[in-house]
Design a protein around this motif. Structure first.
Motif, PDB file in Angstrom:
ATOM      1  N   MET A 139      46.355  47.857  36.489  1.00 34.08           N
ATOM      2  CA  MET A 139      46.418  46.450  36.087  1.00 34.08           C
ATOM      3  C   MET A 139      45.265  46.122  35.144  1.00 34.08           C
ATOM      4  O   MET A 139      44.109  46.449  35.430  1.00 34.08           O
ATOM      5  N   LYS A 140      45.587  45.480  34.037  1.00 31.40           N
ATOM      6  CA  LYS A 140      44.571  45.121  33.063  1.00 31.40           C
ATOM      7  C   LYS A 140      43.807  43.882  33.528  1.00 31.40           C
ATOM      8  O   LYS A 140      44.403  42.928  34.030  1.00 31.40           O
ATOM      9  N   ILE A 141      42.503  43.907  33.374  1.00 29.01           N
ATOM     10  CA  ILE A 141      41.667  42.788  33.798  1.00 29.01           C
ATOM     11  C   ILE A 141      41.209  42.005  32.571  1.00 29.01           C
ATOM     12  O   ILE A 141      40.878  42.590  31.535  1.00 29.01           O
ATOM     13  N   SER A 142      41.201  40.671  32.692  1.00 32.20           N
ATOM     14  CA  SER A 142      40.824  39.825  31.563  1.00 32.20           C
ATOM     15  C   SER A 142      39.317  39.890  31.312  1.00 32.20           C
ATOM     16  O   SER A 142      38.541  40.301  32.180  1.00 32.20           O
ATOM     17  N   THR A 143      38.935  39.483  30.117  1.00 32.86           N
ATOM     18  CA  THR A 143      37.512  39.439  29.765  1.00 32.86           C
ATOM     19  C   THR A 143      36.759  38.509  30.711  1.00 32.86           C
ATOM     20  O   THR A 143      35.629  38.801  31.128  1.00 32.86           O
ATOM     21  N   GLU A 144      37.401  37.404  31.084  1.00 35.46           N
ATOM     22  CA  GLU A 144      36.805  36.423  31.986  1.00 35.46           C
ATOM     23  C   GLU A 144      36.519  37.041  33.359  1.00 35.46           C
ATOM     24  O   GLU A 144      35.422  36.882  33.911  1.00 35.46           O
ATOM     25  N   LEU A 145      37.490  37.778  33.881  1.00 37.59           N
ATOM     26  CA  LEU A 145      37.301  38.401  35.193  1.00 37.59           C
ATOM     27  C   LEU A 145      36.345  39.584  35.122  1.00 37.59           C
ATOM     28  O   LEU A 145      35.634  39.875  36.086  1.00 37.59           O
ATOM     29  N   ARG A 146      36.320  40.254  33.993  1.00 38.87           N
ATOM     30  CA  ARG A 146      35.367  41.353  33.833  1.00 38.87           C
ATOM     31  C   ARG A 146      33.932  40.818  33.858  1.00 38.87           C
ATOM     32  O   ARG A 146      33.045  41.414  34.480  1.00 38.87           O
ATOM     33  N   ALA A 147      33.731  39.674  33.220  1.00 39.41           N
ATOM     34  CA  ALA A 147      32.408  39.053  33.222  1.00 39.41           C
ATOM     35  C   ALA A 147      32.037  38.593  34.630  1.00 39.41           C
ATOM     36  O   ALA A 147      30.886  38.728  35.065  1.00 39.41           O
ATOM     37  N   PHE A 148      33.022  38.065  35.346  1.00 39.66           N
ATOM     38  CA  PHE A 148      32.760  37.633  36.721  1.00 39.66           C
ATOM     39  C   PHE A 148      32.409  38.826  37.598  1.00 39.66           C
ATOM     40  O   PHE A 148      31.493  38.759  38.422  1.00 39.66           O
ATOM     41  N   SER A 149      33.133  39.928  37.447  1.00 40.13           N
ATOM     42  CA  SER A 149      32.850  41.133  38.223  1.00 40.13           C
ATOM     43  C   SER A 149      31.424  41.613  38.002  1.00 40.13           C
ATOM     44  O   SER A 149      30.747  42.077  38.939  1.00 40.13           O
ATOM     45  N   LYS A 150      30.966  41.492  36.784  1.00 38.83           N
ATOM     46  CA  LYS A 150      29.591  41.885  36.471  1.00 38.83           C
ATOM     47  C   LYS A 150      28.601  40.979  37.194  1.00 38.83           C
ATOM     48  O   LYS A 150      27.595  41.455  37.742  1.00 38.83           O
ATOM     49  N   ARG A 151      28.875  39.664  37.205  1.00 35.93           N
ATOM     50  CA  ARG A 151      27.990  38.737  37.916  1.00 35.93           C
ATOM     51  C   ARG A 151      28.022  39.009  39.415  1.00 35.93           C
ATOM     52  O   ARG A 151      27.011  38.871  40.105  1.00 35.93           O
TER      53      ARG A 151
END
Length: 229
Positions: free
Chosen positions: A1-13
């Protein structure tokens, strides 16, 4: 499943890169937007509450081996209560990625304490299911590090402190009023208002016992009093 840029940034936080991003998607899905094919985060919330609880209990037990149960319990409650979970959620910008229905969004759902706390627990469960307990434990200990260091300050009995302040200033004991109650009997949500003789008041809401929400309201009023002095 592809993850959005928004969720990728959240995952980093958050501090975790998901191998199964669909778990994160579900953890961020509120009941107001769920469907038969897009389940909400309530089951994950249930699990995440237990993952958080075990992590905090273990951390407190290991940090102070001389502490009694009576000393550990208020520290534990301060770390796992809804207000703390919501504060951590705000710290990592969880509200910005929470998936809400239109009416919930328009009513300020991204800022609601209970929604943020529930979603934070659901996200912790998603980490646990994605990578196991040890990874979830490390994520929690990192996010809660400052609160663990200052837990004795957070664990003080706010109701007692507020009553002592009121009496020292010539007032009657604070009055606690239940202004709302919702949710099932096994997981009730309360809204409590605490008032002083001089008209000052504060509100708190969330899941837990009625007393725990009263404590949160008392703490909110103490913070307001301290901020005005």
């Amino acid at each position: 499943m592809k993850i959005s840029t928004e969720l990728r940034a959240f995952s980093k936080r958050l501090g975790h890169d998901f191998a199964r991003p669909e778990l994160l998607q579900r953890a961020l899905t509120h009941g107001s937007i769920s469907t038969a094919t897009r389940p909400d985060n309530q089951r994950l919330e249930f699990l995440g509450d237990r993952v958080l609880g075990l992590t905090m209990a273990e951390a407190l037990f290991s940090a102070d081996r001389a502490a009694t149960e009576g000393q550990l319990a208020p520290r534990y409650n301060a770390l796992v209560k809804g207000e703390t979970c919501a504060a951590i959620a705000r710290q990592i910008g969880l509200g910005e990625v929470l998936k809400l229905g239109r009416s919930e969004m328009l009513s300020g759902g991204r800022r609601k304490e209970a929604l943020l706390a529930d979603a934070m627990e659901a996200v912790l469960a998603a980490v646990y299911l994605d990578a196991g307990f040890e990874v979830a434990r490390q994520v929690i200990l990192t996010l809660w590090a400052d609160r663990l260091d200052n837990v004795d300050d957070d664990a003080r009995d706010a109701k007692t402190a507020l009553q002592e302040w009121a009496q020292a200033n010539g007032m009657s004991p604070p009055r606690y009023v239940q202004t709302a109650r919702s949710g099932p009997d096994h997981a009730p949500e309360f809204e409590i208002t605490v008032r002083l003789d001089d008209g000052r008041e504060a509100h708190a809401s969330g899941k837990g016992t009625k007393r725990s929400i009263e404590q949160a309201a008392a703490q909110a009023l103490l913070d307001r009093i301290e901020g005005s002095t």
